[in-house]
Design an enzyme around this catalytic site. Structure first.
Site, mmCIF file in Angstrom:
data_model
loop_
_atom_site.group_PDB
_atom_site.id
_atom_site.type_symbol
_atom_site.label_atom_id
_atom_site.label_comp_id
_atom_site.label_asym_id
_atom_site.label_seq_id
_atom_site.Cartn_x
_atom_site.Cartn_y
_atom_site.Cartn_z
ATOM 1 N N GLY A 92 -53.194 121.658 5.711
ATOM 2 C CA GLY A 92 -53.323 122.437 6.934
ATOM 3 C C GLY A 92 -54.780 122.534 7.342
ATOM 4 O O GLY A 92 -55.566 121.608 7.123
ATOM 5 N N GLU A 93 -55.148 123.656 7.953
ATOM 6 C CA GLU A 93 -56.515 123.925 8.397
ATOM 7 C C GLU A 93 -56.974 123.021 9.541
ATOM 8 O O GLU A 93 -58.107 123.115 9.993
ATOM 9 C CB GLU A 93 -57.537 123.774 7.249
#
Length: 340
Positions: free
Chosen positions: A304-305
């Site tokens: 993610g991120e």
């Protein structure tokens, strides 16, 4: 998006000094970028990635290998420049914006963190809707507002990331509901569950779905019922980016589920979306197949991120570079393929 330049764009790509199709997905990428920008000479200006963070009530019900405290801890890591997304955005000279969409923590004022907090985390959707209708609408509006601000600064390519312990559970349930799929085919190990923990996660999410069996497949109601503040904000941001005719970089599983919601709200978002990678999260491959999306990378990433957006961005640069700088057969004096 319906541009009369389509054929001219394709002809320009085809007439580069290479066999037809020899640059593979880079050719499709160049075509899409040029079509979005309605030009034969596309450019990437002031790329941005916005990372939205939010706490999830469902995290307290045993669906994650990590405690919910990790969400604010990781936001502080982002602020201090120590996370993967910091590394990759620095590497590729991408502007990074960090947004507190609804983290259950009182951050000190910091110029590196945008305070857009809707509330201190969502409710647990095991027992009630994750957010109220007003909270959902606030998320959508704040996400859109952030994109308008970035657009005003000249940006024409934008990616979105997220941080929120428990958000793979939200994404799995939303995917199950919107695509009418069994929850077990949508759920993966998230932050690293073992087999027994995964079984428990599936059981919890099945119960949550049963508790909300009156919820139909309206994407906005589904997001309000099961989503996180960071997901709602990202949805509003994606829709606004499409309205602003910006290139939208779609990250992994959670971002793709948010994109699915956005697509069901406004199908034109499809014209602007580039899928950066196929996540290692179980449901992502199935979701990409449904979306008929060709991801640029397949690196078994599941962080993610917005990391997939940052890692894939150089491929966009390569696509634009060959479109603008590579010689044509005519300009280089190179003979084309013989007719057989």
């Amino acid at each position: 998006m319906n541009t009369p330049l389509y054929q001219q764009i394709q002809d320009k790509i085809n007439n580069k000094t290479k066999p037809l199709g020899a640059l593979g997905l880079l050719e499709k990428l160049a075509f899409q970028v040029a079509s979005i920008q309605n030009t034969l000479t596309p450019e990437l200006v002031k790329p941005n990635i916005i990372v939205f963070a939010g706490s999830h009530g469902i995290a307290s019900d045993g669906v994650s290998a990590y405690p919910s405290e990790v969400t604010p801890q990781m936001v502080l890591n982002f602020i201090n420049g120590g996370a993967a997304i910091n590394v990759f955005t620095r590497q590729n000279q991408i502007e990074l914006l960090l947004v507190d969409a609804g983290v259950d923590y009182a951050f000190e004022p910091n110029e590196k963190l945008i305070d857009a907090k809707v509330n201190h985390g969502t409710k647990s959707f095991l027992r009630e809707s994750a957010m109220t209708e007003l909270e959902y609408k606030t998320c959508m509006e704040k996400g859109a507002s952030l994109v308008r601000e970035v657009k005003t600064g000249g940006c024409n390519v934008i990616g979105f990331g997220e941080m929120g312990i428990g958000n793979t559970s939200s994404a799995s349930v939303i995917m199950s509901k919107l695509l009418n799929l069994p929850i077990e085919v949508c759920v993966g190990k998230g932050t690293g569950l073992d087999d027994n923990q995964l079984i428990k996660k599936i059981e919890i999410l099945q119960k949550a779905l049963q508790n909300h069996n009156n919820v139909n497949d309206n994407p906005e109601v589904v997001m309000q019922t099961f989503g996180g503040f960071e997901m709602g904000m990202m949805c509003g941001a994606m829709l606004e980016a499409a309205r602003q005719e910006m290139i939208i970089l779609v990250d992994g599983f959670i971002a793709s589920v948010v994109y699915l919601c956005a697509l069901k709200i406004d199908k034109t978002v499809k014209d602007f979306a580039i899928f950066c990678h196929q996540s290692g999260e179980k449901g992502h491959k199935l979701l990409l197949k449904y979306l008929e999306a060709e991801p640029l990378l397949q690196l078994e990433m599941r962080l993610g991120e917005g990391t997939g957006c940052a890692v894939a961005y150089p491929l966009l640069q390569s696509a634009v570079a060959f479109m603008n700088e590579m010689a044509s057969f005519e300009s280089a004096g190179v003979s084309q393929k013989n007719e057989l």
